[in-house]
Design a protein around this motif. Structure first.
Motif, mmCIF file in Angstrom:
data_model
loop_
_atom_site.group_PDB
_atom_site.id
_atom_site.type_symbol
_atom_site.label_atom_id
_atom_site.label_comp_id
_atom_site.label_asym_id
_atom_site.label_seq_id
_atom_site.Cartn_x
_atom_site.Cartn_y
_atom_site.Cartn_z
ATOM 1 N N LYS A 39 0.860 -1.334 -0.040
ATOM 2 C CA LYS A 39 0.161 -0.070 -0.142
ATOM 3 C C LYS A 39 0.812 1.386 -0.022
ATOM 4 O O LYS A 39 0.425 2.267 0.143
ATOM 5 C CB LYS A 39 -0.920 0.026 1.314
ATOM 6 N N GLU A 367 -3.949 6.705 2.248
ATOM 7 C CA GLU A 367 -3.912 6.426 0.936
ATOM 8 C C GLU A 367 -4.297 5.590 0.447
ATOM 9 O O GLU A 367 -4.019 4.330 0.794
ATOM 10 C CB GLU A 367 -2.414 6.973 0.475
ATOM 11 N N THR A 368 -4.968 5.232 -0.841
ATOM 12 C CA THR A 368 -5.081 4.110 -1.737
ATOM 13 C C THR A 368 -3.920 3.736 -2.663
ATOM 14 O O THR A 368 -3.254 4.458 -3.002
ATOM 15 C CB THR A 368 -6.341 4.258 -2.396
ATOM 16 N N GLN A 370 -3.697 3.156 -5.608
ATOM 17 C CA GLN A 370 -3.996 3.971 -6.885
ATOM 18 C C GLN A 370 -3.295 5.490 -6.746
ATOM 19 O O GLN A 370 -2.824 5.956 -7.750
ATOM 20 C CB GLN A 370 -5.450 4.410 -7.315
ATOM 21 N N GLU A 371 -3.408 6.103 -5.763
ATOM 22 C CA GLU A 371 -2.768 7.168 -5.396
ATOM 23 C C GLU A 371 -1.170 7.108 -5.258
ATOM 24 O O GLU A 371 -0.546 8.325 -5.516
ATOM 25 C CB GLU A 371 -3.082 7.836 -3.952
#
Length: 392
Positions: A39, A367-368, A370-371
């Motif tokens: 992550k 945060e994900t 994708q970010e």
């Protein structure tokens, strides 16, 4: 925002045949790091500086945003002196004074730790060493790690060339003695060489216990009084350091960061990981940024023990990273960040440091994946924390 920075000293390595072509870090079972890595932002940091030694103090100063080209005092010994409350004057030189095990007839450095000499044996040896001048002072420290000062000398720290004992084991000792880099330093360099060679004879005549492997002194890391701007002035936040080694505590003092002496934190393979985790959690409750330094993996690599290095990495993950991450998640949800990185590579193959970029992961809670996708390759260390705090 709370930021936890975990530096695993010497964590990176070369692929090893005995590990089927993998590194100790790749081989180690590290569920905590693997979870964060899934992550996190990931990449490598360029921590070394051209013309400066590949060593922890240089690399960690850079990671904290202190340019070694401006602030490095040519060695770690003066930081160790600060940690021990030893006053260092403007014209004093401070040296790390290792007690080593030299091979018979001083042929080479057999063990830079003298078999991890005990504090008691080290103090006994140092108390009987004859110094050539009242301006020379010896101070016992942790095991083989001790200090020597030369007061009021015109010679500067960079005017004498020294050789780190952990980087030159099994090499001819005569080629590794202090050497003058300037004409002004020739007399002092000659005196230091004579002192080291005589120490072998002096210790041989002492009544030491049979299990004491130390038989010679070794000087390196000549340094002068350090001067750093406060960490808070750089970033506007309070900082703390959790570490077992004196140079790290001295760095904290010089940067006006909080630190505690942690019982059981030895700076070696036998360090108390749980005690470091507990201290980290205490300090995170009071400070915005906490740097926790663990030296065990580096020490294992210096003695060329891949199994010990793997064990050290796994212990950091299990006993420090996981409980600290759990505390942050419970106490500061979506208001914390975790950085895990090395300071430099230390190779199990030859026990030496190397200047390759070292890996990092940066996890920002909330945060994900994708970010966070970005190729962070060879990020300059001086820019690293600024970018991290900018994201926080």
């Amino acid at each position: 925002m709370k930021t936890f920075m975990l530096i695993i000293d010497g964590v990176s390595d070369d692929p090893l045949p005995e590990l089927k072509g993998y590194t100790p870090l790749e081989t180690a079972v590290t569920p905590g790091m693997e979870y964060l890595a899934s992550k996190a932002r990931k990449g490598t940091i360029q921590t070394v500086f051209e013309g400066y030694p590949v060593e922890s103090l240089v690399c960690i100063m850079g990671l904290l945003g202190y340019d070694p080209r401006k602030y490095y005092p040519c060695g770690r010994a003066s930081f160790e002196a600060m940690a021990r409350g030893i006053g260092v004057g403007e014209n004093d030189l401070v040296f790390r004074c290792n007690i080593i095990k030299a091979a018979k007839n001083r042929e080479y450095i057999a063990d830079f730790t003298a078999g991890m000499i005990s504090d008691a044996c080290a103090k006994n040896i140092l108390s009987e060493i004859n110094l050539p001048s009242p301006a020379w002072e010896l101070y016992p420290g942790q095991s083989y790690r001790n200090l020597m000062l030369v007061r009021q000398t015109p010679v500067k720290a960079n005017e004498i060339k020294f050789f780190e004992p952990h980087m030159h084991q099994c090499e001819p000792l005569e080629n590794l003695l202090p050497a003058a880099a300037t004409k002004q330093a020739e007399t002092l360099a000659s005196e230091l060489r004579d002192f080291l060679l005589r120490s072998y004879e002096q210790i041989a005549s002492m009544d030491v216990t049979p299990d004491c492997e130390g038989n010679m002194l070794w000087l390196w890391s000549a340094s002068s009084k350090p001067r750093l701007p406060a960490f808070k002035n750089l970033y506007g936040i309070s900082g703390a350091v959790v570490a077992g080694l004196d140079f790290m505590r001295g760095l904290a003092i010089a940067a006006d960061m909080y630190f505690e002496v942690i019982p059981g934190a030895t700076g070696y393979i036998d360090t108390d990981y749980r005690a470091k985790a507990e201290a980290t959690i205490r300090m995170l409750d009071k400070h915005d940024f906490v740097l926790t330094h663990v030296n065990a993996a580096d020490e294992a690599a210096h003695i060329r023990d891949a199994a010990q290095k793997i064990d050290a990495i796994e212990s950091v993950d299990r006993y420090i990273l996981e409980p600290v991450f759990s505390h942050l998640r419970q106490s500061f949800p979506e208001n914390f960040a975790v950085i895990v990185c090395g300071d430099h590579k230390t190779r199990c193959s030859d026990g030496k440091h190397a200047g390759d970029p070292t890996p990092f992961l940066f996890y920002l809670d909330g945060e994900t994946p994708q970010e966070v996708y970005k190729d962070y390759r060879n990020v300059p260390s001086l820019r690293f924390l600024k970018e991290v705090f900018g994201l926080c």
